[in-house]
Design a protein around this motif. Structure first.
Motif, mmCIF file in Angstrom:
data_model
loop_
_atom_site.group_PDB
_atom_site.id
_atom_site.type_symbol
_atom_site.label_atom_id
_atom_site.label_comp_id
_atom_site.label_asym_id
_atom_site.label_seq_id
_atom_site.Cartn_x
_atom_site.Cartn_y
_atom_site.Cartn_z
ATOM 1 N N ARG A 241 8.814 9.459 -2.776
ATOM 2 C CA ARG A 241 7.840 8.492 -3.299
ATOM 3 C C ARG A 241 8.505 7.125 -3.345
ATOM 4 N N ARG B 139 0.823 -1.216 0.000
ATOM 5 C CA ARG B 139 0.000 0.000 0.000
ATOM 6 C C ARG B 139 0.854 1.262 0.000
ATOM 7 N N PHE B 140 2.140 1.150 0.332
ATOM 8 C CA PHE B 140 3.049 2.297 0.319
ATOM 9 C C PHE B 140 3.641 2.562 -1.062
ATOM 10 N N ASP C 79 4.391 3.654 -4.693
ATOM 11 C CA ASP C 79 3.950 4.801 -5.502
ATOM 12 C C ASP C 79 3.246 5.883 -4.682
ATOM 13 N N ARG C 80 3.441 5.894 -3.388
ATOM 14 C CA ARG C 80 2.839 6.907 -2.518
ATOM 15 C C ARG C 80 3.942 7.787 -1.948
ATOM 16 N N ARG C 81 3.583 9.029 -1.632
ATOM 17 C CA ARG C 81 4.534 9.934 -0.964
ATOM 18 C C ARG C 81 4.555 9.579 0.519
ATOM 19 N N VAL C 82 5.753 9.448 1.052
ATOM 20 C CA VAL C 82 5.923 9.017 2.433
ATOM 21 C C VAL C 82 7.008 9.829 3.129
ATOM 22 N N LEU D 147 2.504 7.815 5.727
ATOM 23 C CA LEU D 147 1.947 8.297 4.458
ATOM 24 C C LEU D 147 1.730 9.792 4.528
#
Length: 63
Positions: free
Chosen positions: A30, A11-12, A14-17, A61
């Motif tokens: 990302r 779920r992480f 391709d997400r900005r973290v 996230l």
């Protein structure tokens, strides 16, 4: 045989973290890749970074 990646880790991708390391350093970017050991490839403003999973305290996230 290829191990399946834990769905919670995927779920992480391709997400900005914001990744906080055990030494309190932080890295924002990302996630390009993450595995079951939390080894992470992160795209940041300064380029691509590899972060070893054993150094990660937590991953947050960003909106």
């Amino acid at each position: 045989m290829v191990d399946k990646i834990n769905r919670q880790f995927l779920r992480f991708k391709d997400r900005r973290v914001l990744i906080t390391l055990k030494d309190n350093n932080e890295h924002e970017g990302r996630i390009i890749s993450i595995d079951n050991y939390l080894n992470t490839v992160l795209e940041t403003e300064n380029g691509i970074q590899f972060i070893k999973g054993t150094k990660i305290a937590f991953i947050s996230l960003l909106g």
